[in-house]
Structures are given as structure tokens and as C-alpha cells.
Scaffold this active site. Structure first.
Site, PDB file in Angstrom:
ATOM      1  N   SER A   7     118.474 -19.612  13.506  1.00  0.00           N
ATOM      2  CA  SER A   7     118.160 -18.900  12.264  1.00  0.00           C
ATOM      3  C   SER A   7     119.440 -18.597  11.514  1.00  0.00           C
ATOM      4  O   SER A   7     120.298 -17.841  11.992  1.00  0.00           O
ATOM      5  CB  SER A   7     117.434 -17.591  12.576  1.00  0.00           C
ATOM      6  OG  SER A   7     117.472 -16.783  11.417  1.00  0.00           O
ATOM      7  N   HIS A  31     116.481 -23.064  10.791  1.00  0.00           N
ATOM      8  CA  HIS A  31     115.446 -22.092  10.453  1.00  0.00           C
ATOM      9  C   HIS A  31     115.982 -21.198   9.335  1.00  0.00           C
ATOM     10  O   HIS A  31     117.012 -20.536   9.480  1.00  0.00           O
ATOM     11  CB  HIS A  31     115.103 -21.263  11.693  1.00  0.00           C
ATOM     12  CG  HIS A  31     113.962 -20.312  11.486  1.00  0.00           C
ATOM     13  ND1 HIS A  31     112.639 -20.703  11.530  1.00  0.00           N
ATOM     14  CD2 HIS A  31     113.942 -18.977  11.236  1.00  0.00           C
ATOM     15  CE1 HIS A  31     111.853 -19.659  11.327  1.00  0.00           C
ATOM     16  NE2 HIS A  31     112.618 -18.599  11.128  1.00  0.00           N
ATOM     17  N   ASP A  33     115.196 -18.085   6.923  1.00  0.00           N
ATOM     18  CA  ASP A  33     114.359 -16.894   6.752  1.00  0.00           C
ATOM     19  C   ASP A  33     114.440 -16.395   5.325  1.00  0.00           C
ATOM     20  O   ASP A  33     115.493 -15.935   4.879  1.00  0.00           O
ATOM     21  CB  ASP A  33     114.834 -15.797   7.710  1.00  0.00           C
ATOM     22  CG  ASP A  33     114.449 -16.112   9.137  1.00  0.00           C
ATOM     23  OD1 ASP A  33     113.251 -16.280   9.394  1.00  0.00           O
ATOM     24  OD2 ASP A  33     115.356 -16.196   9.989  1.00  0.00           O
ATOM     25  N   MET A  35     113.204 -13.697   2.725  1.00  0.00           N
ATOM     26  CA  MET A  35     112.607 -12.350   2.674  1.00  0.00           C
ATOM     27  C   MET A  35     112.722 -11.789   1.258  1.00  0.00           C
ATOM     28  O   MET A  35     113.781 -11.900   0.634  1.00  0.00           O
ATOM     29  CB  MET A  35     113.353 -11.423   3.628  1.00  0.00           C
ATOM     30  CG  MET A  35     113.414 -11.927   5.054  1.00  0.00           C
ATOM     31  SD  MET A  35     114.318 -10.775   6.073  1.00  0.00           S
ATOM     32  CE  MET A  35     114.286 -11.635   7.644  1.00  0.00           C
ATOM     33  N   HIS A  64     110.898 -20.349   6.563  1.00  0.00           N
ATOM     34  CA  HIS A  64     109.954 -19.309   6.998  1.00  0.00           C
ATOM     35  C   HIS A  64     109.858 -18.291   5.870  1.00  0.00           C
ATOM     36  O   HIS A  64     110.779 -17.498   5.670  1.00  0.00           O
ATOM     37  CB  HIS A  64     110.502 -18.685   8.307  1.00  0.00           C
ATOM     38  CG  HIS A  64     109.724 -17.504   8.802  1.00  0.00           C
ATOM     39  ND1 HIS A  64     110.233 -16.641   9.770  1.00  0.00           N
ATOM     40  CD2 HIS A  64     108.492 -17.033   8.491  1.00  0.00           C
ATOM     41  CE1 HIS A  64     109.345 -15.704  10.026  1.00  0.00           C
ATOM     42  NE2 HIS A  64     108.286 -15.897   9.261  1.00  0.00           N
ATOM     43  N   MET A  66     108.786 -15.123   4.187  1.00  0.00           N
ATOM     44  CA  MET A  66     108.280 -13.753   4.390  1.00  0.00           C
ATOM     45  C   MET A  66     108.228 -13.099   3.014  1.00  0.00           C
ATOM     46  O   MET A  66     109.001 -12.197   2.690  1.00  0.00           O
ATOM     47  CB  MET A  66     109.215 -12.995   5.346  1.00  0.00           C
ATOM     48  CG  MET A  66     109.106 -13.502   6.778  1.00  0.00           C
ATOM     49  SD  MET A  66     110.498 -13.015   7.804  1.00  0.00           S
ATOM     50  CE  MET A  66     111.590 -14.390   7.451  1.00  0.00           C
ATOM     51  N   MET A 135     105.206 -14.749  15.702  1.00  0.00           N
ATOM     52  CA  MET A 135     106.317 -13.797  15.655  1.00  0.00           C
ATOM     53  C   MET A 135     106.341 -12.977  16.944  1.00  0.00           C
ATOM     54  O   MET A 135     105.324 -12.404  17.348  1.00  0.00           O
ATOM     55  CB  MET A 135     106.169 -12.848  14.457  1.00  0.00           C
ATOM     56  CG  MET A 135     106.347 -13.479  13.089  1.00  0.00           C
ATOM     57  SD  MET A 135     107.956 -14.261  12.815  1.00  0.00           S
ATOM     58  CE  MET A 135     109.084 -12.872  13.014  1.00  0.00           C
ATOM     59  N   ASP A 173     109.378 -16.952  17.294  1.00  0.00           N
ATOM     60  CA  ASP A 173     110.479 -16.435  16.472  1.00  0.00           C
ATOM     61  C   ASP A 173     110.688 -14.940  16.701  1.00  0.00           C
ATOM     62  O   ASP A 173     109.797 -14.133  16.411  1.00  0.00           O
ATOM     63  CB  ASP A 173     110.132 -16.702  14.990  1.00  0.00           C
ATOM     64  CG  ASP A 173     111.248 -16.328  14.024  1.00  0.00           C
ATOM     65  OD1 ASP A 173     112.343 -15.944  14.482  1.00  0.00           O
ATOM     66  OD2 ASP A 173     111.009 -16.435  12.799  1.00  0.00           O
TER      67      ASP A 173
HETATM   68  C1  DX5 Z   1     112.873 -12.191  11.604  1.00  0.00           C
HETATM   69  C2  DX5 Z   1     113.163 -13.636  11.381  1.00  0.00           C
HETATM   70  C3  DX5 Z   1     113.779 -14.314  12.522  1.00  0.00           C
HETATM   71  C4  DX5 Z   1     115.126 -13.761  12.910  1.00  0.00           C
HETATM   72  C5  DX5 Z   1     115.369 -14.114  14.339  1.00  0.00           C
HETATM   73  O1  DX5 Z   1     112.134 -11.706  10.537  1.00  0.00           O
HETATM   74  O2  DX5 Z   1     111.970 -14.330  11.090  1.00  0.00           O
HETATM   75  O3  DX5 Z   1     113.849 -15.722  12.304  1.00  0.00           O
HETATM   76  O4  DX5 Z   1     116.178 -14.243  12.128  1.00  0.00           O
HETATM   77  O5  DX5 Z   1     116.530 -13.478  14.741  1.00  0.00           O
HETATM   78  P1  DX5 Z   1     116.796 -13.096  16.256  1.00  0.00           P
HETATM   79  O6  DX5 Z   1     116.834 -14.393  17.017  1.00  0.00           O
HETATM   80  O7  DX5 Z   1     118.115 -12.408  16.196  1.00  0.00           O
HETATM   81  O8  DX5 Z   1     115.666 -12.219  16.711  1.00  0.00           O
HETATM   82 ZN    ZN Z   2     112.103 -16.556  11.035  1.00  0.00          ZN
END
Ligand code: DX5
Ligand code: ZN
Length: 214
Positions: A7, A31, A33, A35, A64, A66, A135, A173
């Protein structure tokens, strides 16, 4: 052997190119993320960063989302170079048509859901997904602890996918590390996302190797 998706949320953004090259050399996917500060109480990064990563990445990009209203943005993520796009079941009014829309761009479509989302609400879509994103922490932040209820949810999801004969991979994840990677893979996880375990390691590439070979 699971695929490993570091990530990039935990990358060093002042040395992003170095971290992209590290991932290129040892992992299977990037990956990303995304947000929005609305669906989750955090804001990560957007298109300029995704496009910068895409310019140097030799591995597929796994976005991903969010974000609320994911249907407004999936096309842009596809154009920015994503090979896989997941959105949250919590945010989609019509998951079926959004999965179809994502696939229409030639992109693998995934349904993501938080640890408190009832699995039965995911089951109707397993045949329309290329992957589900289970998740194992609540979406929003890297570096959280793996939630133990994930084990029973992973088992239930795996058995329902088999029961339906669905061609749907499972991505896990949140809080993934070399300590739980072997059990996750043995329990049916096909793709493991890891942020802090990789980027806070003194030797990220060897941690990716450990995750893969756990
Ligand atoms: C959380 C993300 C994850 C996060 C994982 O909302 O979707 O992808 O970056 O990070 P770690 O591996 O540190 O839990
Ligand atoms: Zn993620």
C-alpha cells in the site's frame, strides 16, 4: 502463493520514485488507497500521485476507492492506469451496475467492505466481481491492528465463493504482516495488502519476500 500488494499510503512521498522502484522489483501489484475525508475520516492522495506512480510502475495498479459516489470517478481511475478498481459496498447504491461499468473499461472490478458489513450483503455480487476486498481493519488509516473476527469472515467468504463456484479472488487489507500472512494465505486469501509492514521495515523487499513465502 499469495500476490503481495504494497500500500503506497505508507510510502515516503519525498522519495516516491525510489519506493515505486522497490515495489517494481519485488511485489505483484501497487495498492493505491484513495480516501475522500467523507466516507472515511482521512484524506490520502488523488490523480496527480496516481499518475506519477503509473508513469513508473511496471506492475498493475490496484485502486481501492474509499470515497462516496465512486461511480463518478471510476472512469478517471481507469484512464489513470488502474488495472483493478474496488469501491465500498457501503457507498454504492447499485453495486451490480458499478461492477459492470468498471469491467466495461477492461478493468478488474472489486467490492470492498468494512469489518462490520454483513457478509450476506456481499454474497449476491460474488459472480459479478473479479475480487472482493475484505477489510481486516476499518478503512481510513494505515498502521492499525488486524481485527481477529476477520478469520471467521474469511472462512465464510471462501466457502460461499466455492459454493457458488464464483471466479472471485479474495484480497485482505489491513494489519497484514509476516506474522499472519501464512495463515491468511492458507485460509484462502489470494492477495495480501501490506502498508506499514513493508514500508516501516528496515528491508522492505525482504519483507515482501517473507509475506509471499510465509
Ligand atoms: C486502510 C487502507 C489500507 C492500509 C493498509 O484504509 O485500505 O490499504 O493502507 O495499511 P497497513 O498494512 O499498515 O494496515
Ligand atoms: Zn486499501
Amino acid at each position: 502463493m499469495p500476490k503481495i500488494a504494497p500500500s503506497m499510503l505508507s510510502a515516503d512521498f519525498l522519495h516516491l520514485e525510489r519506493d515505486v522502484e522497490m515495489v517494481n522489483g519485488c511485489a505483484d501489484l501497487f495498492h493505491l488507497d484513495i480516501m475522500d475525508g467523507v466516507f472515511v475520516p482521512n484524506i490520502s492522495y488523488g490523480f496527480p500521485v496516481v499518475e506519477a506512480i503509473a508513469a513508473k510502475a511496471v506492475l498493475p495498479l490496484d485502486a481501492h476507492l474509499m470515497i462516496v459516489n465512486p461511480e463518478k470517478y471510476v472512469e478517471r481511475f481507469a484512464k489513470a492506469g488502474a488495472s483493478m478498481i474496488s469501491f465500498h459496498a457501503e457507498t454504492a447504491e447499485d453495486p451490480e451496475s458499478l461492477l459492470t461499468q468498471i469491467r466495461s473499461y477492461g478493468v478488474k472490478a472489486g467490492l470492498a467492505f468494512n469489518p462490520d458489513w454483513p457478509l450476506e450483503k456481499v454474497f449476491p455480487y460474488l459472480n459479478s466481481c473479479d475480487f472482493v476486498l475484505l477489510m481486516s481493519v476499518f478503512a481510513g488509516f494505515g498502521g492499525q491492528k488486524f481485527i481477529p473476527e476477520t478469520w471467521s469472515r474469511l472462512a465464510a467468504l471462501k466457502s460461499e465463493i466455492s459454493r457458488q463456484g464464483a471466479d472471485c479472488l479474495i484480497e485482505v487489507d489491513g494489519g497484514v504482516s509476516p506474522d499472519n500472512a501464512a495463515r491468511l494465505s492458507a485460509s484462502g486469501a489470494d492477495i495480501l495488502v501490506a502498508g506499514s509492514a513493508v514500508f516501516r521495515s528496515p528491508d522492505p523487499a525482504s519483507t515482501v519476500f517473507q509475506l509471499k513465502n510465509a
